[in-house]
Design an enzyme around this catalytic site. Sequence first.
Site, PDB file in Angstrom:
ATOM      1  N   HIS A   1       1.547  -1.177   0.141  1.00  0.00           N
ATOM      2  CA  HIS A   1       0.262   0.199  -0.262  1.00  0.00           C
ATOM      3  C   HIS A   1       0.573   0.944  -0.233  1.00  0.00           C
ATOM      4  CE1 HIS A   1      -4.336   1.652   1.571  1.00  0.00           C
ATOM      5  NE2 HIS A   1      -2.990   2.994   1.566  1.00  0.00           N
TER       6      HIS A   1
ATOM      7  N   HIS B   1       0.789   5.152  -2.609  1.00  0.00           N
ATOM      8  CA  HIS B   1       0.851   5.358  -3.071  1.00  0.00           C
ATOM      9  C   HIS B   1       1.821   6.151  -4.341  1.00  0.00           C
ATOM     10  CE1 HIS B   1      -3.591   5.293  -2.343  1.00  0.00           C
ATOM     11  NE2 HIS B   1      -3.332   4.783  -0.970  1.00  0.00           N
TER      12      HIS B   1
ATOM     13  N   HIS C   1      -9.818   0.705  -0.590  1.00  0.00           N
ATOM     14  CA  HIS C   1      -9.211   1.586   0.355  1.00  0.00           C
ATOM     15  C   HIS C   1     -10.772   1.286   0.569  1.00  0.00           C
ATOM     16  CE1 HIS C   1      -5.587   3.590  -1.103  1.00  0.00           C
ATOM     17  NE2 HIS C   1      -5.785   4.086   0.137  1.00  0.00           N
TER      18      HIS C   1
ATOM     19  N   GLU D   1     -11.002   2.961   6.744  1.00  0.00           N
ATOM     20  CA  GLU D   1      -9.908   4.295   6.993  1.00  0.00           C
ATOM     21  C   GLU D   1     -10.488   4.817   7.909  1.00  0.00           C
ATOM     22  OE1 GLU D   1      -7.957   6.021   3.961  1.00  0.00           O
ATOM     23  OE2 GLU D   1      -6.735   7.316   5.134  1.00  0.00           O
TER      24      GLU D   1
ATOM     25  N   ASP E   1       2.011   4.433   2.124  1.00  0.00           N
ATOM     26  CA  ASP E   1       0.742   4.736   2.283  1.00  0.00           C
ATOM     27  C   ASP E   1       1.039   5.538   1.747  1.00  0.00           C
ATOM     28  OD1 ASP E   1      -1.948   5.133   1.779  1.00  0.00           O
ATOM     29  OD2 ASP E   1      -2.151   6.214   3.567  1.00  0.00           O
ATOM     30  N   ASP E   2       1.318   7.602   1.999  1.00  0.00           N
ATOM     31  CA  ASP E   2       2.575   7.903   1.523  1.00  0.00           C
ATOM     32  C   ASP E   2       3.477   8.860   2.330  1.00  0.00           C
ATOM     33  OD1 ASP E   2      -0.270   8.693  -0.318  1.00  0.00           O
ATOM     34  OD2 ASP E   2      -0.998   8.557   0.944  1.00  0.00           O
TER      35      ASP E   2
HETATM   36  N1  ADE Z   1      -4.655   9.062  -1.784  1.00  0.00           N
HETATM   37  C1  ADE Z   1      -3.564   8.733  -1.268  1.00  0.00           C
HETATM   38  N2  ADE Z   1      -3.354   8.346   0.406  1.00  0.00           N
HETATM   39  C2  ADE Z   1      -4.865   8.363   0.316  1.00  0.00           C
HETATM   40  C3  ADE Z   1      -5.302   7.477   1.209  1.00  0.00           C
HETATM   41  N3  ADE Z   1      -4.724   7.172   2.802  1.00  0.00           N
HETATM   42  N4  ADE Z   1      -6.406   6.846   1.773  1.00  0.00           N
HETATM   43  C4  ADE Z   1      -7.573   7.315   0.897  1.00  0.00           C
HETATM   44  N5  ADE Z   1      -7.147   8.327  -0.291  1.00  0.00           N
HETATM   45  C5  ADE Z   1      -5.382   8.378  -0.946  1.00  0.00           C
HETATM   46 ZN    ZN Z   2      -3.965   4.988   0.948  1.00  0.00          ZN
END
Ligand code: ADE
Ligand code: ZN
Length: 346
Positions: A18, A20, A201, A204, A282-283
């Site tokens: 996971h 992005h 997703h 969350e 994630d990011d």
């Molecule tokens: N796009 C990038 N990161 C995300 C996240 N944590 N939740 C939803 N969309 C995303």
């Molecule tokens: Zn994500």
Amino acid sequence: MTPTLAEKIAGAPKAELHIHIEGSLEPEVIFALAKRNGVKLSYESIEALKRAYAFTDLQSFLDIYYAGASVLLTEEDFYTMTAAYVERALADNVAHAEIFFDPQTHTERGVAISTAVAGIERALAEGEQRGLTSKLILCFLRHLSEADALATYEAALPLFDTYAHRLIGVGLDSSERGHPPSKFERVFAKARARGLKLVAHAGEEGPPAYIHEALDLLKVDRVDHGVRSIEDPALVARLADSRVALTVCPLSNIKLRVFDDMKQHTLKQLLAQGVAVTVNSDDPAYFGGYVNANYFATAEALELSEQEIYTILRNGFEASFVSPAERQSLIDKLDAYWGQSNPPPH
Ligand code: ADE
Ligand code: ZN
């Protein structure tokens, strides 16, 4: 956590399921690409941009994340971004990564999906030469319409052939609340009919009902995040029985205020109840660390045992979209490392 356990985690071969790719754009790279492309950012400096990384929820992050991605115009830009992630992943001993990208963020600025995929592919092919295998997953933005997702899917169809070795699935991301999985049932049905892997997703920020929808209507192979499943004991039992994995992103959950602090994170409880939990970044450029940092923060705050960490590492390989032979080879590597790499006695 003892330094030796951190070292053992750092050295372990691991999967990242996971991430992005647009969320791996470091502020310095955003500014360098903005300069290269003559894109005007609404932040006057790298420091000003970093100061804006004080998120209150998912939407407050997404607003900045899409602004950051606006610097990506050429194939070379997508290559630059992905090559930087490959370096970070290799440094964290990621052996296999399954990477999301958001084509609609780029097509709305006139950048073709093929431009994005070509640049990402070039960097990932280089990564393969250096020991990082990878897959690519095309995500639909859930705040946009179903029609937009369907058009994106149709436009991407030739790429699922050209890049069949890499582009193996579709996902669903962006603003969760008010955009349930049911909105995308038809496009996921098309992707499923084509034999693509499916992820979404869910849970969350959204309620457990969205996780049920992702399983029942979209028929996903994995759930991204899914941490709010803990509110629904029957759902936790269902996830545990089916072994549908959750791709949990602990630092993201803290930065986006899903939990107040890491000690409140429910990952350990989910694991104890038999859910196939994995740890991911994630990011990472926005949330304070790549995959190893996520393992360290979680292991420390939740006092995870060596056995629990091994289980999470192994879950990552079990849940990845690789062939049975590749999976076995990754697990063999992990087992050889984990067995031999016991922390020295004090
Ligand atoms: N796009 C990038 N990161 C995300 C996240 N944590 N939740 C939803 N969309 C995303
Ligand atoms: Zn994500």
